[in-house]
Scaffold this motif. Structure first.
Motif, mmCIF file in Angstrom:
data_model
loop_
_atom_site.group_PDB
_atom_site.id
_atom_site.type_symbol
_atom_site.label_atom_id
_atom_site.label_comp_id
_atom_site.label_asym_id
_atom_site.label_seq_id
_atom_site.Cartn_x
_atom_site.Cartn_y
_atom_site.Cartn_z
ATOM 1 N N MET A 119 -10.394 -0.335 2.865
ATOM 2 C CA MET A 119 -9.244 -0.535 1.973
ATOM 3 C C MET A 119 -8.249 0.611 2.090
ATOM 4 O O MET A 119 -7.033 0.399 1.976
ATOM 5 N N MET A 120 -8.736 1.825 2.338
ATOM 6 C CA MET A 120 -7.817 2.947 2.521
ATOM 7 C C MET A 120 -7.084 2.835 3.853
ATOM 8 O O MET A 120 -5.867 3.054 3.923
ATOM 9 N N LEU A 121 -7.799 2.500 4.922
ATOM 10 C CA LEU A 121 -7.156 2.375 6.227
ATOM 11 C C LEU A 121 -6.084 1.288 6.222
ATOM 12 O O LEU A 121 -5.009 1.449 6.826
ATOM 13 N N LEU A 122 -6.373 0.194 5.536
ATOM 14 C CA LEU A 122 -5.428 -0.922 5.487
ATOM 15 C C LEU A 122 -4.380 -0.757 4.383
ATOM 16 O O LEU A 122 -3.535 -1.633 4.205
ATOM 17 N N GLN A 123 -4.450 0.376 3.667
ATOM 18 C CA GLN A 123 -3.513 0.661 2.578
ATOM 19 C C GLN A 123 -3.560 -0.431 1.495
ATOM 20 O O GLN A 123 -2.550 -0.705 0.831
ATOM 21 N N GLY A 154 -2.176 6.978 9.469
ATOM 22 C CA GLY A 154 -1.485 6.747 8.202
ATOM 23 C C GLY A 154 -2.091 7.474 7.026
ATOM 24 O O GLY A 154 -1.443 7.619 5.977
ATOM 25 N N LEU A 155 -3.329 7.953 7.158
ATOM 26 C CA LEU A 155 -3.970 8.699 6.080
ATOM 27 C C LEU A 155 -3.755 10.208 6.193
ATOM 28 O O LEU A 155 -4.116 10.955 5.283
ATOM 29 N N VAL A 156 -3.186 10.662 7.300
ATOM 30 C CA VAL A 156 -3.003 12.097 7.511
ATOM 31 C C VAL A 156 -2.136 12.748 6.429
ATOM 32 O O VAL A 156 -2.460 13.849 5.951
ATOM 33 N N PRO A 157 -1.016 12.129 5.985
ATOM 34 C CA PRO A 157 -0.211 12.785 4.942
ATOM 35 C C PRO A 157 -0.986 13.112 3.671
ATOM 36 O O PRO A 157 -0.646 14.086 2.971
ATOM 37 N N TYR A 158 -2.004 12.340 3.363
ATOM 38 C CA TYR A 158 -2.789 12.621 2.164
ATOM 39 C C TYR A 158 -3.520 13.957 2.285
ATOM 40 O O TYR A 158 -3.757 14.632 1.273
ATOM 41 N N PHE A 181 -11.125 -1.499 -5.415
ATOM 42 C CA PHE A 181 -11.165 -0.082 -5.047
ATOM 43 C C PHE A 181 -11.343 0.790 -6.278
ATOM 44 O O PHE A 181 -12.029 1.814 -6.236
ATOM 45 N N ARG A 182 -10.734 0.396 -7.387
ATOM 46 C CA ARG A 182 -10.849 1.188 -8.612
ATOM 47 C C ARG A 182 -12.307 1.334 -9.032
ATOM 48 O O ARG A 182 -12.726 2.404 -9.497
#
Length: 355
Positions: A33-37, A172-176, A5-6
């Motif tokens: 990768m973001m969805l799966l944290q 799970g991405l909403v807080p961001y 991801f980097r």
């Protein structure tokens, strides 16, 4: 830390001179990768703000949609005489104008055209009133399991994909969104997300013209056969009444080539020029919707007829917009739209009892 991801983060976050766009495959991988944290919180936040600053491309939006299709929910195809209209509305809700799309959905379904909507709860950064709240006020609770949404959709022709229940990875991405203080490209991509596995007609709201171009490119790559873009109320698919409605009528052929016809609709030519109906409170909005469903004349009724007439024509039910307006009026005054809401209430109440 995700080293894979980097590398993707470095690619989009290197500034205007050395930064690069992601390929469709790379955008798919980054979204996955973001969805799966699998990416760290620092990486996810950095990616979202860097992508926001640089702006996504149509190819990147297509890759993001690929990841949503891979990991997200999907309503299965139902038999219908018309393609299912999938409405893409801003997830962060409404603050200034009344949402018309619920009334539009009811008359479309009453006329035989299925409708799918999607969204969540109150969401940053706008923190407006979400569609799920208005549905709840009309007696419909979409927090049921997806299998039961499917059953409701098959029975009534209306379905709603509710993020917290049906797509917790995306929830799970909403807080961001709150933490970065800006709408990330996810908020753009959601407007053209299609959680329906059958023949779909994607309808997307937009505010800025470059967004419409991104939509065209992404939908062409995704081979979406028919789509409509609307410069609507608060970025929604609801047609305005205080200005000319700017609309794109799009098709994509088997080669992935887009044909877009520009349609400009002055509401005054159809007798609907006036102020957009303001949003006061959810309670007053729901009461106003119920009044329209009872066939009572009002400014909201005018907005509902304006929108209903256009969409009845666009989906192929009515021969013209004027004929669509007349048909929408009949659906309201004869109680057919209200009956569709009652069918929806009965279907979801039966499901709640079973649960």
């Amino acid at each position: 830390m995700s080293h894979a991801f980097r590398e993707l983060l470095r690619k989009i976050g290197s500034g205007p001179h050395t930064g690069q766009n992601l390929t469709r495959l790379e955008a798919h991988a980054a979204t996955r990768m973001m969805l799966l944290q699998e990416a760290t919180p620092a990486q996810i936040g950095a990616f979202m703000i860097a992508h926001r600053i640089r702006r996504p491309t149509g190819e990147e939006l297509a890759g993001m949609l690929d990841a949503y299709e891979e990991l997200g929910p999907m309503l299965q195809a139902i038999a219908a005489s018309y393609p299912t209209l999938v409405f893409g509305m801003p997830y962060d809700g409404r603050t200034r104008t009344m949402p018309i799309v619920l009334l539009t959905a009811l008359i479309l379904a009453a006329a035989g055209c299925p409708v799918v909507l999607h969204g969540g709860d109150r969401m940053p950064t706008k923190e407006g009133e979400p569609l799920s709240l208005f549905w709840y006020g009309l007696g419909i609770d979409w927090t049921m399991p997806l299998s039961q949404v499917q059953a409701t959709f098959e029975q009534t022709g209306i379905g709603f994909v509710y993020l917290p229940t049906h797509f917790p990875l995306a929830q799970g991405l909403v807080p961001y969104r709150e933490q970065i203080g800006k709408r990330p490209p996810f908020a753009t991509m959601e407007l053209i997300w299609c959680p329906y596995g059958g023949n779909a007609h994607v309808v997307s709201g937009f505010v800025h013209p470059p967004t419409e171009t991104m939509f065209q490119n992404a939908l062409a790559l995704r081979r979406v056969r028919q789509f409509t873009t609307v410069k609507g109320l608060e970025g929604s698919c609801d047609l305005p009444r205080e200005r000319t409605a700017i609309i794109g009528l799009g098709t994509v052929n088997v080669a992935g080539e887009v044909a877009l016809e520009r349609l400009c609709l002055p509401p005054r030519e159809f007798g609907f020029e006036g102020a957009n109906v303001p949003l006061d409170t959810p309670e007053t909005a729901i009461a106003a919707m119920q009044s329209v469903l009872a066939g009572q004349p009002s400014e909201l009724m005018k907005s509902a007829l304006w929108n209903g007439g256009f969409y009845l024509w666009r989906c192929g039910i009515s021969a013209s917009i004027q004929a669509g307006i007349m048909q929408a009026e009949r659906l309201f005054t004869t109680g057919q739209a209200k009956q569709k809401l009652q069918e929806l209430q009965q279907a979801t109440t039966a499901i709640a009892v079973i649960r």
